[in-house]
Write a protein that holds these residues in place. Structure first.
Motif, short mmCIF file in Angstrom:
data_model
loop_
_atom_site.label_atom_id
_atom_site.label_comp_id
_atom_site.label_asym_id
_atom_site.label_seq_id
_atom_site.Cartn_x
_atom_site.Cartn_y
_atom_site.Cartn_z
N VAL A 192 0.89 -1.08 0.17
CA VAL A 192 0.18 0.07 0.02
C VAL A 192 0.93 1.25 -0.02
O VAL A 192 0.71 2.03 -0.92
N ASP B 14 1.66 1.99 -3.51
CA ASP B 14 0.73 2.90 -4.12
C ASP B 14 0.70 4.35 -3.99
O ASP B 14 0.50 4.99 -4.58
N LEU B 15 0.65 4.48 -2.54
CA LEU B 15 0.62 5.75 -2.19
C LEU B 15 1.91 6.84 -2.61
O LEU B 15 1.65 7.80 -2.99
N ASP C 97 -8.43 3.88 7.62
CA ASP C 97 -7.82 4.26 6.39
C ASP C 97 -6.89 5.32 6.46
O ASP C 97 -6.53 5.89 7.50
N THR D 108 -5.34 4.89 -5.40
CA THR D 108 -6.30 5.35 -4.11
C THR D 108 -7.63 4.87 -4.49
O THR D 108 -8.17 4.46 -5.52
N ASP D 109 -8.42 4.93 -3.29
CA ASP D 109 -9.76 4.64 -3.35
C ASP D 109 -10.77 6.07 -3.56
O ASP D 109 -11.86 5.64 -4.22
N LYS E 35 -6.84 5.82 1.20
CA LYS E 35 -6.87 4.55 0.70
C LYS E 35 -7.66 3.70 2.02
O LYS E 35 -7.21 4.03 3.07
N ALA F 276 -6.29 0.64 4.81
CA ALA F 276 -4.66 0.39 4.61
C ALA F 276 -4.17 0.31 5.94
O ALA F 276 -2.72 -0.36 5.97
#
Length: 145
Positions: free
Chosen positions: A38, A41-42, A75, A118-119, A137, A140
């Motif tokens: 994660v 991704d961030l 989150d 991201t969401d 996210k 997470a």
């Protein structure tokens, strides 16, 4: 209940500061309990966002980018703030993903990647000028529940 941890970074809007921003996301995310996948991704999403602020937001050197990161339950919320000219993500053409890579113009993938990593990605105007990009996210952090 203990006080929630929040992490803040303020850097010059310069491509030279991208490594500082990535390191900040790594350190803050690790402190908050975010896993390595994660965090990857961030870091990609924040790197793209800050790069866009530097290259397209500020017309001249001297701007500042603030990055704020905190947990909201399980989150992760990251806010990227600037005082650059107003940005409208709807004015940016979506990438043509079905066109062969060799036939596509360079660039143009930043917003797409931010949204994929991201969401939620909310592009907001700031009072007094500038922009806020709020990235979320979900799930997470492993809360152990």
């Amino acid at each position: 209940m203990g006080q929630a941890q929040a992490f803040d970074l303020s850097v010059e809007a310069s491509l030279d500061k991208l490594q500082d921003v990535r390191s900040f996301i790594d350190r803050a995310g690790t402190c908050l309990g975010v896993g390595e996948r994660v965090l990857g991704d961030l870091k990609l999403a924040v790197d793209e966002a800050v790069t866009n602020v530097v290259l397209h937001g500020y017309a001249k050197p001297g701007g500042v980018v603030e990055v704020r990161m905190h947990a909201d339950g399980s989150d992760i919320v990251i806010r990227i703030l600037d005082r650059a000219s107003r940005f409208d993500p709807d004015a940016v053409e979506a990438p043509h993903l079905d066109t062969p890579l060799k036939d596509r113009p360079a660039g143009g993938m930043g917003i797409f990647l931010i949204r994929q990593m991201t969401d939620r990605a909310e592009f907001l105007p700031r009072a007094g000028g500038g922009n806020e990009l709020r990235l979320v996210k979900c799930g997470a952090i492993d809360t152990g529940n």
